[in-house]
Motif scaffolding. Structure first.
Motif, PDB file in Angstrom:
ATOM      1  N   VAL A   6       0.786  12.120  15.296  1.00 57.93           N
ATOM      2  CA  VAL A   6       0.692  11.394  14.025  1.00 57.93           C
ATOM      3  C   VAL A   6       0.517  12.381  12.872  1.00 57.93           C
ATOM      4  O   VAL A   6       1.151  12.251  11.813  1.00 57.93           O
ATOM      5  CB  VAL A   6      -0.466  10.377  14.058  1.00 57.93           C
ATOM      6  N   ALA A   7      -0.327  13.393  13.081  1.00 61.28           N
ATOM      7  CA  ALA A   7      -0.529  14.416  12.049  1.00 61.28           C
ATOM      8  C   ALA A   7       0.769  15.185  11.787  1.00 61.28           C
ATOM      9  O   ALA A   7       1.067  15.545  10.642  1.00 61.28           O
ATOM     10  CB  ALA A   7      -1.638  15.373  12.473  1.00 61.28           C
ATOM     11  N   GLU A  16       4.603   5.957   5.248  1.00 59.04           N
ATOM     12  CA  GLU A  16       3.672   4.832   5.238  1.00 59.04           C
ATOM     13  C   GLU A  16       3.775   4.006   6.517  1.00 59.04           C
ATOM     14  O   GLU A  16       2.792   3.423   6.964  1.00 59.04           O
ATOM     15  CB  GLU A  16       3.924   3.931   4.018  1.00 59.04           C
ATOM     16  N   SER A  17       4.972   3.976   7.079  1.00 62.78           N
ATOM     17  CA  SER A  17       5.175   3.201   8.306  1.00 62.78           C
ATOM     18  C   SER A  17       5.985   4.017   9.306  1.00 62.78           C
ATOM     19  O   SER A  17       6.895   4.764   8.928  1.00 62.78           O
ATOM     20  CB  SER A  17       5.899   1.890   7.998  1.00 62.78           C
ATOM     21  N   ILE A  18       5.652   3.866  10.583  1.00 65.87           N
ATOM     22  CA  ILE A  18       6.316   4.619  11.648  1.00 65.87           C
ATOM     23  C   ILE A  18       6.884   3.643  12.670  1.00 65.87           C
ATOM     24  O   ILE A  18       6.167   2.773  13.180  1.00 65.87           O
ATOM     25  CB  ILE A  18       5.339   5.578  12.356  1.00 65.87           C
ATOM     26  N   PHE A  28      -1.248   5.118  20.062  1.00 67.95           N
ATOM     27  CA  PHE A  28      -0.539   5.513  18.843  1.00 67.95           C
ATOM     28  C   PHE A  28      -0.966   4.641  17.652  1.00 67.95           C
ATOM     29  O   PHE A  28      -1.189   5.146  16.547  1.00 67.95           O
ATOM     30  CB  PHE A  28       0.973   5.410  19.056  1.00 67.95           C
ATOM     31  N   ARG A  29      -1.068   3.354  17.884  1.00 67.61           N
ATOM     32  CA  ARG A  29      -1.471   2.451  16.807  1.00 67.61           C
ATOM     33  C   ARG A  29      -2.868   2.812  16.291  1.00 67.61           C
ATOM     34  O   ARG A  29      -3.115   2.833  15.079  1.00 67.61           O
ATOM     35  CB  ARG A  29      -1.439   0.998  17.300  1.00 67.61           C
ATOM     36  N   ASN A  30      -3.775   3.114  17.208  1.00 68.75           N
ATOM     37  CA  ASN A  30      -5.140   3.487  16.799  1.00 68.75           C
ATOM     38  C   ASN A  30      -5.141   4.765  15.973  1.00 68.75           C
ATOM     39  O   ASN A  30      -5.830   4.864  14.945  1.00 68.75           O
ATOM     40  CB  ASN A  30      -6.024   3.659  18.031  1.00 68.75           C
ATOM     41  N   GLU A  40      -5.135   7.085  10.086  1.00 68.38           N
ATOM     42  CA  GLU A  40      -4.478   7.826   9.005  1.00 68.38           C
ATOM     43  C   GLU A  40      -3.956   6.894   7.917  1.00 68.38           C
ATOM     44  O   GLU A  40      -3.249   7.338   7.003  1.00 68.38           O
ATOM     45  CB  GLU A  40      -3.312   8.654   9.570  1.00 68.38           C
ATOM     46  N   GLY A  41      -4.267   5.599   8.036  1.00 67.42           N
ATOM     47  CA  GLY A  41      -3.819   4.630   7.041  1.00 67.42           C
ATOM     48  C   GLY A  41      -2.344   4.295   7.143  1.00 67.42           C
ATOM     49  O   GLY A  41      -1.729   3.850   6.157  1.00 67.42           O
TER      50      GLY A  41
END
Length: 317
Positions: free
Chosen positions: A144-145, A155-157, A175-177, A182-183
């Protein structure tokens, strides 16, 4: 005296025969793709390094289920009928099939994301029963980073996965968590079979700022279709495994699946030498490498940060 010599000779012959006994290791994977093939090769080479060589003292069998869970179950049953010393299933579906097929033959899985969630072990520390192995749980938070570093405005993945694969469902939750911390929001795109991957990817166009493909065997087996959609729509595509970067994803942080196979071989050897698999803790893949693909970055209209290029373990030109 002659009697003692005969007894000694007989004992030596028995010891020699025991040491020359052929070990039977049966390996299966849910599908053939570079990462899982690398695991298979790592298992074979790891066994050879430990002194188990095909044609000498090792009978090594391999079967692929070609992406079909029913075929995976059939292969597992066939393996049980062959009565090998160890069954090595690669991937969660193959591991579940092997575990369901036998309670007696040792099963040493590999490339299983969450063995506990998959119902393979009682706990990672004390598996119990006849099953243990090596997990390929990926460093989700680092992924995610990495996405945020590559796409600062993200903003969205998009998350492309097969909801029928237990490992992928577990990865989606992880992944969702990590994304929420990270907002960031996650947009799911389901692909129940490899032929659905392209349509799943297209469903993300206009909804996601980047796409993430986990270590999902269904999706990875049809990765080129996903790459094509990403390139056509300038959508950065990050993968959960580094082998996929070689095939055209933008980047990943992960480990070498060949080394994962060699880690698995170490556990297989312990079982071949008499240890109870139920008492061998589940081990996790070791090593973290950053791999990036310059050609993919250009195709997806992404500028690679200089600092990222400098710290990368491997840069594919």
């Amino acid at each position: 005296m002659r009697k003692l010599l005969l007894i000694a000779a007989a004992s030596l012959a028995l010891a020699t025969a025991a040491s020359a006994q052929t070990a039977k290791v049966s390996v299966t994977a849910i599908v053939e793709h570079p990462a899982l093939d690398a695991v298979r090769d790592g298992v074979r080479d790891g066994l050879e390094e430990a002194g188990y060589r095909e044609g000498e003292n090792l009978e090594f069998a391999y079967e692929s289920a070609q992406g079909n869970p029913a075929t995976a179950a059939q292969i597992a049953r066939e393996f049980v009928g062959d009565a090998p010393d160890v069954i090595v299933p690669i991937s969660t579906p193959s591991a579940q099939a092997a575990a369901a097929a036998t309670r007696d033959i040792p099963v040493v899985f590999s490339a299983v994301t969450d063995p506990l969630a998959a119902g393979l072990v009682e706990s990672n520390e004390a598996p119990g029963g006849n099953v243990t192995g090596v997990s390929d749980l990926t460093p989700i938070a680092e992924h995610v980073a990495l996405i945020r570093e590559l796409v600062p405005s993200v903003e969205s993945i998009g998350f492309v996965y097969n909801p029928g694969e237990a490992n992928s469902v577990a990865l989606l939750e992880h992944f969702r968590n990590a994304a929420e911390e990270e907002g960031l929001s996650v947009v799911e795109a389901a692909a129940n079979k490899s032929a659905d991957v392209q349509a799943a990817a297209r469903s993300l166009v206009g909804k996601a700022d980047a796409i993430y493909v986990p270590t999902d065997n269904t999706v990875v087996s049809a990765l080129e279709a996903l790459i094509a959609v990403a390139e056509q729509n300038d959508l950065p595509l990050i993968s959960g495994d580094t082998d996929s970067v070689e095939r055209g994803t933008l980047a990943s942080i992960g480990f070498d699946y060949y080394q994962l196979g060699k880690q698995t071989a170490e556990v297989v050897v312990r079982v071949l030498e008499g240890e109870d698999p139920g008492t061998i803790p589940v081990t996790f893949a070791s090593g973290t490498d950053l791999v990036i693909n310059r050609k993919a970055a250009e195709a997806m209209d992404v500028t690679l940060p200089d600092e990222m290029v400098q710290r990368a373990s491997k840069v594919i030109e």
